[in-house]
Design an enzyme around this catalytic site. Structure first.
Site, PDB file in Angstrom:
ATOM      1  N   CYS A  11     -17.745 -39.962 -17.072  1.00  0.00           N
ATOM      2  CA  CYS A  11     -17.671 -38.755 -17.904  1.00  0.00           C
ATOM      3  C   CYS A  11     -18.551 -37.667 -17.303  1.00  0.00           C
ATOM      4  CB  CYS A  11     -18.100 -39.057 -19.338  1.00  0.00           C
ATOM      5  SG  CYS A  11     -19.837 -39.536 -19.489  1.00  0.00           S
ATOM      6  N   CYS A  14     -22.189 -38.426 -16.834  1.00  0.00           N
ATOM      7  CA  CYS A  14     -22.483 -39.214 -15.627  1.00  0.00           C
ATOM      8  C   CYS A  14     -22.679 -38.282 -14.434  1.00  0.00           C
ATOM      9  CB  CYS A  14     -21.342 -40.191 -15.343  1.00  0.00           C
ATOM     10  SG  CYS A  14     -21.075 -41.438 -16.619  1.00  0.00           S
ATOM     11  N   ASP A 445      -0.757 -12.115 -10.071  1.00  0.00           N
ATOM     12  CA  ASP A 445      -0.149 -11.810  -8.778  1.00  0.00           C
ATOM     13  C   ASP A 445       1.052 -10.892  -9.029  1.00  0.00           C
ATOM     14  OD1 ASP A 445       0.533 -12.084  -5.983  1.00  0.00           O
ATOM     15  OD2 ASP A 445       2.133 -13.421  -6.639  1.00  0.00           O
ATOM     16  N   ASP A 643       2.321 -17.497  -7.933  1.00  0.00           N
ATOM     17  CA  ASP A 643       3.473 -18.350  -7.636  1.00  0.00           C
ATOM     18  C   ASP A 643       3.564 -18.756  -6.176  1.00  0.00           C
ATOM     19  OD1 ASP A 643       4.100 -15.794  -6.651  1.00  0.00           O
ATOM     20  OD2 ASP A 643       6.247 -16.187  -6.824  1.00  0.00           O
ATOM     21  N   ASP A 647      -1.682 -17.982  -3.259  1.00  0.00           N
ATOM     22  CA  ASP A 647      -2.434 -17.909  -4.503  1.00  0.00           C
ATOM     23  C   ASP A 647      -3.236 -19.179  -4.770  1.00  0.00           C
ATOM     24  OD1 ASP A 647      -1.345 -15.365  -5.161  1.00  0.00           O
ATOM     25  OD2 ASP A 647       0.481 -16.337  -5.864  1.00  0.00           O
TER      26      ASP A 647
END
Length: 879
Positions: A11, A14, A445, A643, A647
């Site tokens: 987790c 940790c 974008d 897209d 990016d």
């Protein structure tokens, strides 16, 4: 920077413990631990032995990444890294969950089905409380062994002084089992003293808690499995990027073309690429011309014309011509490899949001343990029997078991994820769903996100005496022969209108000018306004229309026949139908909207104005986008919507990455959220759903804590006249979990596209550097930080002249150039001029037929002339 593999982390707490332990080692300057990739990067002079010992002392394992891997080939490295990213944890958890549920059902059949509802059991167990208790014990032991990881992690963390949620699970389950075992021994002892089996019923029914001991780890395993399923998908971005890397190259050796491994290519080697093939390494073309699809690097859908001396990059696609190129960069030095590295670095340094339960565990877990011990001691001091005091302590541990607390977040997120999936919004991780609602800035974008991502005909303006059909028919016939990207838009429009293309003879492409051909003996020309104006008279009104189109970011193409102008056809990447609505919805929610694009300023400002964004940042390359995101993050939580592969670094760096479903696979894999319907309005839907889920989580946590605040004192025996045994504590614990789950199910009624309840979040105050005004802050703040050209659609930058005067006496020159006809021509000229020593930046304009240079020193005119000419355009002079 030394790299290590860390094992045993479960987790976010940790991850924090490991970072804290290693940071205390003398000689360590900085340490970054990634729960996502189970890796650790340490900067400093401390040796591996000291680092590993610190990690082990904290209760975890560590080992250096294989030093031999540094000597491996690029392909072998990629394969090894890809193998290291495989999700090996989820299959183990799924097996644990299935086995746990199976044995838990058998256990609950006895404790509830038989004991409460008299379901049948084998005859020898009927009224045999000792036998039933032993069977419960055996089934519980099996469940605890299956989930032994909780006990190993929990007790190890406890012994190292850093208890986590696993510690409370282990204690709650372990003490319940230990007490039940004690009661079982007591039952067997009483049986030997002559007590009847029926007289043991109170002990059997009221003080055996084997089902609690088994249910606790089984329920928590559900949450761990859901978490692991989400976490495993986040590394797909890196794996898919690695798969895209070219594996072989065709090079010239001893006068022959041979196909070799990519690792055998050396700088200076000559490689060849046929149409449709991927370019293997970075290089410079020495023979041939082509159009290269650079969407893998830039995200721009329009292929870029390339000729001799033009650079080409690995992983881009040769779309048309045959080329020979000289290798300039190989392996990890290629542009594509650097993008992979950026995505990897961003994934390693982007800490996932810790679950709310994990954030409070540092206080809650030790507090509960101390309360349980204190309760037992106080009752002993008050004169109660050890059995009574121990029962009160066990009740506190059982009733404060973190089931409700642990389920508060993942159950709500699971329901929210289901709602998103049904509405075409895919949240790939629980952190993505948590983060989206806290977004304050959305960076969009342009190409393929706000716009359609491909050129299209926007305006058809015939000259006097010419019909639209005649103009389109001539343009359609002529452009069919062309391979220029803008020609495809006219061809697509002609096909949509059902036009028949006439036969074109003597076709030729005139570099930097346009096209020519002959139909039925008549000579035709198409191209830029500068070129066509030398062949035919262009009326003033059409020139004004063309200027207006250019200011709107469109490219006007002129056509003439036998000295007579036929008209103008404008081509542009048009805005999507829902973009303006999507931007407005985000702004109504109090979110600032920024558009990022590698396009030129004029086009960017035009698209930004149509979409209604707050700011526009133009001329940004992949590394520039990532830098802009980092700068925006100084102001608040940032979501990036894109897209293309270009990016990917920005999507990974952003607090929340959102990919358009129709985009590239790597963009989708790099993002935290995928819009499956490719609708920009789904961005606001994702934010809306996230906010609703966060509200639900807060409600769940309130009830979980209220439950503990009310019932822990009751379990401790602080309410006069009320004594709660662990059995009732287990029932209350189960009821709290049920309440949390039922509250989360209310999310199924939420309408993700309902804008009626949208409201702006309280905006945080911006730093002083960003409060001057939209145009000024854009130009001076963001561009300086990200190294990009920035503009704002709200107002022109009024400080341009002042800023120019402040630039350390830098010189400017205006170069007059003929032959530029579109935005891509501008980029070619810009690249050619900026390659000259002494040219800091170049801004080209095909409308003004010029390029403005910022110089750090005097550059000879001959050098400028040669750069322009080599780029395929005509040098007119310097003003």
């Amino acid at each position: 920077m030394n790299q290590y593999i860390v094992t045993g982390m479960t987790c976010a707490s940790c991850q924090a413990h490991v970072e804290k332990a290693v940071s205390k080692v003398p000689g360590v300057k900085s340490v970054s631990v990634s729960l996502l990739t189970n890796s650790m990067a340490v900067d400093g002079t401390a040796g591996p032995a000291e680092i590993i010992k610190a990690v082990e002392d904290a209760g975890y394992g560590a080992e250096p990444k294989n030093a031999a891997a540094q000597k491996q080939s690029s392909a072998a490295k990629l394969a090894a890294e890809e193998d290291a990213l495989k999700d090996r944890e989820t299959p183990k958890l799924v097996r644990r969950l299935i086995l746990s549920v199976g044995f838990l059902i058998a256990l609950m059949y006895i404790t509830m089905g038989h004991n409460m509802w008299n379901w049948p059991v084998p005859e020898f167990l009927v009224h045999n409380h000792i036998g039933l208790a032993i069977l419960q014990m055996l089934l519980t032991i099996v469940v605890m062994i299956i989930n032994r990881a909780f006990f190993i992690s929990g007790f190890k963390s406890l012994f190292h002084g850093s208890p986590n949620m696993d510690t409370l699970v282990a204690l709650g389950s372990g003490v319940s089992f230990g007490w039940s075992l004690f009661i079982l021994f007591r039952m067997t002892y009483l049986l030997t003293t002559g007590t009847s089996n029926m007289d043991l019923m109170p002990l059997y029914h009221n003080q055996l808690y084997f089902e609690s001991a088994a249910m606790i780890p089984a329920l928590i395993t559900v949450g761990k499995t859901l978490e692991s399923l989400s976490k495993g998908r986040t590394t797909d971005a890196l794996k898919n990027l690695m798969k895209m890397a070219p594996k072989t190259a065709v090079v010239e050796r001893d006068g022959q073309q041979v196909e070799i491994s990519i690792d055998e290519v050396h700088p200076g080697d000559i490689f060849v690429v046929k149409p449709g093939e991927s370019i293997p390494v970075d290089g410079v073309i020495i023979e041939g011309t082509t159009a290269v699809d650079e969407s893998a690097l830039t995200g721009e859908s329009v292929p870029v014309d390339k000729g001799v001396d033009d650079p080409v990059s690995a992983a881009t696609i040769n779309r048309s011509g045959y080329i020979r190129a000289r290798t300039t960069r190989i392996g990890e030095d290629t542009t594509f490899s650097q993008i992979i590295q950026m995505v990897s670095d961003a994934a390693s340094t982007k800490a996932p949001i810790a679950r709310i339960a994990d954030r409070v565990s540092g206080i809650f877990v030790p507090a509960v343990i101390l309360i349980a011990v204190a309760v037992m001691v106080i009752w002993l001091l008050l004169g109660q029997t050890p059995a009574f005091a121990l029962e009160r302590a066990i009740s506190v541990l059982v009733i404060s078991c973190p089931c409700a607390l642990g389920l508060a977040t993942p159950v709500a997120i699971m329901v929210g994820n289901g709602m998103g999936a049904r509405n075409g919004v895919l949240f790939k991780t629980s952190e993505a769903l948590e983060n989206a609602g806290r977004v304050q800035i959305v960076a969009l974008d342009k190409t393929g996100t706000i716009t359609e991502g491909k050129p299209a005909v926007t305006d058809i303006i015939p000259a006097d005496g010419v019909g639209k059909t005649e103009l389109m028919s001539v343009a359609y016939a002529l452009e069919q022969k062309s391979e220029h990207p803008l020609a495809r838009a006219i061809v697509a429009e002609g096909e949509k209108e059902g036009l028949q293309a006439a036969e074109v003879a003597d076709f030729a492409a005139l570099t930097g000018s346009g096209l020519t051909g002959r139909i039925d003996g008549q000579v035709l020309h198409g191209g830029s306004g500068n070129f066509i104006s030398t062949l035919a008279a262009v009326p003033e009104d059409l020139l004004k229309r063309a200027d207006s189109l250019a200011k709107d970011g469109k490219t006007p193409l002129y056509f003439e026949r036998e000295g007579k102008l036929l008209g103008i056809i404008a081509v542009a990447d048009i805005i999507k139908a829902d973009s303006a609505q999507a931007v407005q919805e985000l702004r109504n929610m109090g979110i600032e909207v920024v558009m990022l694009t590698g396009d030129n300023e004029a086009t960017a400002k035009s698209i930004g104005a149509q979409a209604g964004v707050d700011r526009v940042i133009a001329g940004v390359l992949p590394d520039g986008k990532e830098a802009v995101i980092r700068e925006l993050q100084k102001r608040g939580k940032v979501a990036m919507v894109g897209d293309g592969i270009n990016d990917a670094p920005a999507l990974t760096r952003a607090d929340t990455g959102i990919a358009i479903g129709a985009g590239t696979d790597v963009a989708i894999d790099s993002a935290d959220i995928v819009l499956m319907n490719s609708r920009l309005t789904d961005v606001s839907a994702a934010v809306r759903l996230s906010r609703a889920t966060l509200r639900n989580i807060h409600e769940n946590l309130f009830w979980a804590f209220a439950y503990n605040a009310l019932l822990i004192p009751m379990a401790a025996g602080l309410y006069p006249g009320i004594e709660m045994n662990p059995m009732w504590g287990a029932a209350a614990m189960s009821l709290s979990s049920f309440t949390v789950c039922m509250n989360a199910l209310r999310l199924n009624l939420f309408k993700v596209h309902n804008v009626s309840r949208d409201r702006a979040m309280k905006k945080r105050a911006l730093p002083e550097a960003y409060t001057a005004g939209p145009a000024e802050t854009s130009a001076t703040g963001m561009a300086a930080a990200a190294g990009t050209d920035l503009c704002c659609n709200a107002a022109e930058d009024k400080n341009d002249t002042n800023e120019m005067n402040k630039e350390d006496k830098r010189m400017t020159e205006t170069v007059k150039i003929d032959g530029m006809m579109c935005n891509h021509c501008e980029m070619h000229v810009k690249k050619a001029l900026e390659a000259l020593d002494g040219v800091e930046s170049a801004e080209a304009s095909h409308e003004k037929k010029q390029a403005i240079l910022k110089l750090s020193r005097e550059v000879p005119e001959d050098e400028i002339r040669k750069a322009v000419k080599d780029a395929g355009y005509e040098f007119v002079g310097i003003e």
